[in-house]
Structures are given as structure tokens and as C-alpha cells.
Design a protein around this motif. Sequence first.
Motif, short mmCIF file in Angstrom:
data_model
loop_
_atom_site.label_atom_id
_atom_site.label_comp_id
_atom_site.label_asym_id
_atom_site.label_seq_id
_atom_site.Cartn_x
_atom_site.Cartn_y
_atom_site.Cartn_z
N UNK A 35 0.76 -1.36 0.15
CA UNK A 35 -0.29 0.03 -0.34
C UNK A 35 0.63 1.46 0.33
N UNK A 36 2.23 0.65 0.58
CA UNK A 36 2.01 2.69 0.55
C UNK A 36 3.64 2.41 -0.18
N UNK A 37 3.77 1.76 -0.84
CA UNK A 37 5.05 1.46 -2.23
C UNK A 37 4.00 1.42 -3.22
N UNK A 38 2.91 0.68 -3.50
CA UNK A 38 2.27 0.79 -4.96
C UNK A 38 2.83 -0.50 -5.76
N UNK A 39 4.28 -0.90 -4.89
CA UNK A 39 4.88 -2.35 -5.61
C UNK A 39 3.73 -3.30 -5.83
N UNK A 40 3.86 -4.16 -6.65
CA UNK A 40 3.11 -6.20 -6.81
C UNK A 40 3.76 -6.76 -6.10
N UNK A 41 3.00 -7.11 -4.90
CA UNK A 41 4.22 -8.19 -4.17
C UNK A 41 4.77 -9.91 -4.24
N UNK A 42 3.10 -10.66 -4.73
CA UNK A 42 3.21 -11.58 -5.40
C UNK A 42 1.78 -12.36 -6.07
N UNK A 43 1.85 -12.64 -6.66
CA UNK A 43 0.43 -13.08 -7.30
C UNK A 43 0.00 -15.02 -7.44
N UNK A 44 -1.47 -15.43 -6.53
CA UNK A 44 -1.66 -16.21 -6.86
C UNK A 44 -1.44 -17.18 -7.72
N UNK A 45 -1.28 -18.77 -7.38
CA UNK A 45 -1.02 -19.52 -8.71
C UNK A 45 -3.04 -19.92 -9.24
N UNK A 46 -3.86 -20.11 -8.12
CA UNK A 46 -4.98 -20.40 -8.74
C UNK A 46 -6.05 -19.37 -8.57
N UNK A 47 -7.34 -19.14 -8.59
CA UNK A 47 -8.13 -17.79 -8.63
C UNK A 47 -8.77 -17.40 -6.58
N UNK A 48 -7.91 -18.66 -6.37
CA UNK A 48 -8.11 -17.89 -4.77
C UNK A 48 -7.59 -16.73 -4.17
N UNK A 49 -8.41 -15.90 -3.50
CA UNK A 49 -8.03 -14.67 -2.45
C UNK A 49 -7.51 -14.78 -0.92
#
Length: 57
Positions: A35-49
Amino acid sequence: MAVSKPTGDDAGKGAVKKRTQLKNPLTMTSTKRNKSSGEFMAVKKSAVKYKGVRKEK
């Protein structure tokens, strides 16, 4: 009967306040963002939140 909490299990309780998640419309997966820097951290492999991470609007 009162039961004490399990200690030492390192389970996260409550929401993570410094992160948000959004859904990628192309891959239909959840993406976690700082939230502070706006960078993307990780992506899930499945559609689970992600658990405990608030959604972006």
C-alpha cells in the motif's frame, strides 16, 4: 468451560493493513500489492483470494 488460546502457533489474527489485493481480469488470479510503495508483491497461482488482506476498489 474456559479454554486458553494455543500459544506458539504463530497464526495471524486480523487484517493486514499495509497491503491490498486486486483481481487480475486477464488471468483471474489475485495479486497482492504494497500500500505504501504501490509495488506488486505476489500473485496467486489459483483464483483463491489472500487471507486477511483487504480488497482494492
